[in-house]
Write a protein that holds these residues in place. Structure first.
Motif, PDB file in Angstrom:
ATOM      1  N   UNK A 178       0.836  -1.204   0.000  1.00 13.51           N
ATOM      2  CA  UNK A 178       0.000   0.000   0.000  1.00 13.51           C
ATOM      3  C   UNK A 178       0.869   1.252   0.000  1.00 13.51           C
ATOM      4  N   UNK A 179       0.567   2.180  -0.857  1.00  6.89           N
ATOM      5  CA  UNK A 179       1.452   3.326  -1.073  1.00  6.89           C
ATOM      6  C   UNK A 179       1.658   4.122   0.215  1.00  6.89           C
ATOM      7  N   UNK A 180       0.621   4.235   1.038  1.00  9.01           N
ATOM      8  CA  UNK A 180       0.724   5.089   2.227  1.00  9.01           C
ATOM      9  C   UNK A 180       1.647   4.502   3.290  1.00  9.01           C
ATOM     10  N   UNK A 325       7.013   2.017  12.665  1.00  8.93           N
ATOM     11  CA  UNK A 325       6.697   2.358  14.047  1.00  8.93           C
ATOM     12  C   UNK A 325       5.441   3.224  14.113  1.00  8.93           C
ATOM     13  N   UNK A 326       5.301   4.173  13.192  1.00 10.90           N
ATOM     14  CA  UNK A 326       4.106   5.020  13.175  1.00 10.90           C
ATOM     15  C   UNK A 326       2.843   4.201  12.948  1.00 10.90           C
ATOM     16  N   UNK A 327       2.944   3.140  12.164  1.00 15.55           N
ATOM     17  CA  UNK A 327       1.787   2.304  11.877  1.00 15.55           C
ATOM     18  C   UNK A 327       1.558   1.226  12.934  1.00 15.55           C
ATOM     19  N   UNK A 355       1.110  -5.277  18.723  1.00 14.56           N
ATOM     20  CA  UNK A 355       1.997  -5.216  17.559  1.00 14.56           C
ATOM     21  C   UNK A 355       1.782  -6.419  16.639  1.00 14.56           C
ATOM     22  N   UNK A 356       1.589  -7.590  17.251  1.00 18.55           N
ATOM     23  CA  UNK A 356       1.323  -8.777  16.438  1.00 18.55           C
ATOM     24  C   UNK A 356      -0.010  -8.634  15.720  1.00 18.55           C
ATOM     25  N   UNK A 357      -1.021  -8.102  16.416  1.00 18.02           N
ATOM     26  CA  UNK A 357      -2.321  -7.899  15.782  1.00 18.02           C
ATOM     27  C   UNK A 357      -2.223  -6.888  14.645  1.00 18.02           C
ATOM     28  N   UNK A 362      -1.913  -5.785   8.798  1.00 19.18           N
ATOM     29  CA  UNK A 362      -1.126  -5.311   7.650  1.00 19.18           C
ATOM     30  C   UNK A 362      -0.948  -6.420   6.621  1.00 19.18           C
ATOM     31  N   UNK A 363      -0.731  -7.645   7.075  1.00 14.46           N
ATOM     32  CA  UNK A 363      -0.606  -8.775   6.155  1.00 14.46           C
ATOM     33  C   UNK A 363      -1.892  -8.952   5.358  1.00 14.46           C
TER      34      UNK A 363
END
Length: 381
Positions: A178-180, A325-327, A355-357, A362-363
């Motif tokens: 994803x570009x963002x 980190x921001x995401x 973080x895992x969630x 993201x995956x």
């Protein structure tokens, strides 16, 4: 209809792997794919079952080039390093690469060129021959865009004029995420596509005998920094601090350090130091990834749903780890972080399931992107 696809790469060890999201789908779609790249990638082309044509040189392996570039990084920081490498070295070598490609593509004209975004000679050759071309983001897209107007384009202008071309511009770009995720201000032409990994890179590593009751951490600081003599000492110190931090936290760990592995003896039986591992497969088995933050490594982590502790060293890496980190996909520290700070970060990441969630989400977002369609790229070029 089968197309003749020319893929170009520049001489950085991980860069052909970073283009698998183009090479794999092109083969799956029945196209005739050839890699035009320096000699160092002949074996990589063979492993992927694509043709190989020599174009350009292995100039990044020149000890003098490495010595100057790493000296700039150590003395003046990453911003100066990027201006030197991408605003000077890459443009200076674009003409030699362009000459090779113009000669090759005049003999056998491809239907479509997919040239990695930092291959400035590939972009020029495609323009001279009026070939449809897309830039493939290898992770350096944000760096190039930041430096384009101030450093890259001015350094290329006289070369483009010599070849009868207008002012240099980046071709439209495909990017395997994803570009963002990585672009603060997305380039208007960027097209996000799915990511694939070469099949031979997904063979599972042998993890037999490792205890399952403790968290397992994987550490890798990439191939480029360990190959540069001027940075080996710096990166070796980072590895040692990370290993000391992991020993203090009571984790099991696999440390992949390339040629530096022989210089990093482990005194903790829970920490195994090796030269190489099949990273994409391993990241599906571990609980945390300590990484330099190269784009391909971060996307490997996403596809393994493994949170990251990023220690960005050079080029795009600091920006990549800060973005993750921001995401909420992990934490980012300076590579100068000491073992106590590293241990605190490891403990925080292993103890926080958010973080895992976030990585799993993201995956899922990454997996929804369609694979690149080469016929569509040709139609849109």
């Amino acid at each position: 209809m089968a197309l003749r696809i020319a893929v170009t790469a520049e001489p950085v060890p991980s860069h052909v792997s970073a283009l698998d999201y183009v090479i794999g789908p092109a083969l799956d779609q029945g196209h005739d794919v050839a890699l035009y790249a320096p000699p160092m990638f002949r074996r990589e082309a063979r492993r992927r079952g694509v043709g190989f044509h020599r174009a350009g040189t292995d100039w990044t392996c020149d000890p003098a080039v490495q010595r100057v570039a790493s000296g700039i990084w150590r003395q003046s920081g990453n911003a100066s390093f990027n201006r030197h490498v991408f605003g000077r070295l890459w443009p200076e070598r674009a003409e030699a690469k362009a000459r090779d490609l113009i000669a090759a593509w005049t003999r056998a004209r491809p239907d479509l060129v997919v040239s990695e975004c930092s291959d400035l000679g590939g972009h020029l050759a495609a323009a001279v021959l009026r070939l449809p071309v897309w830039a493939a983001d290898n992770g350096l897209g944000p760096v190039l865009l930041d430096l384009w107007d101030t450093d890259v384009a001015p350094a290329l202008t006289s070369l483009h004029k010599r070849y009868g071309q207008d002012a240099p511009v980046l071709p439209p770009m495909v990017t395997p995420a994803p570009v963002h995720w990585f672009y603060g201000t997305p380039p208007p032409s960027a097209r996000a596509v799915g990511r694939t990994v070469a099949a031979f890179r997904t063979a599972g590593p042998g993890l037999d005998g490792l205890p399952s009751s403790r968290p397992l951490v994987y550490v890798s600081l990439g191939t480029l920094t360990t190959a540069m003599p001027g940075l080996r000492g710096v990166v070796g110190d980072v590895y040692r601090e990370v290993m000391a931090a992991l020993s203090a936290t009571g984790c099991d760990a696999i440390v992949s350090a390339g040629a530096l592995a022989r210089e990093l003896p482990s005194t903790d039986p829970r920490i195994a130091v090796v030269e190489h591992v099949p990273q994409p497969a391993l990241l599906r088995r571990v609980d945390l990834f300590v990484t330099h933050g190269g784009r391909a490594s971060l996307l490997d982590a996403v596809q393994g749903a493994t949170p990251v502790l990023g220690l960005g060293v050079l080029a795009d890496q600091p920006g990549n780890t800060a973005a993750f980190a921001r995401h909420g996909l992990g934490l980012a520290l300076e590579p100068t972080a000491r073992r106590a700070e590293l241990a605190d970060a490891v403990t925080a990441l292993l103890g926080d399931p958010r973080h895992t969630a976030a990585m799993a989400a993201a995956d899922a977002e990454l997996s929804r992107l369609p694979p690149v369609d080469l016929a569509e790229l040709l139609a849109r070029a």
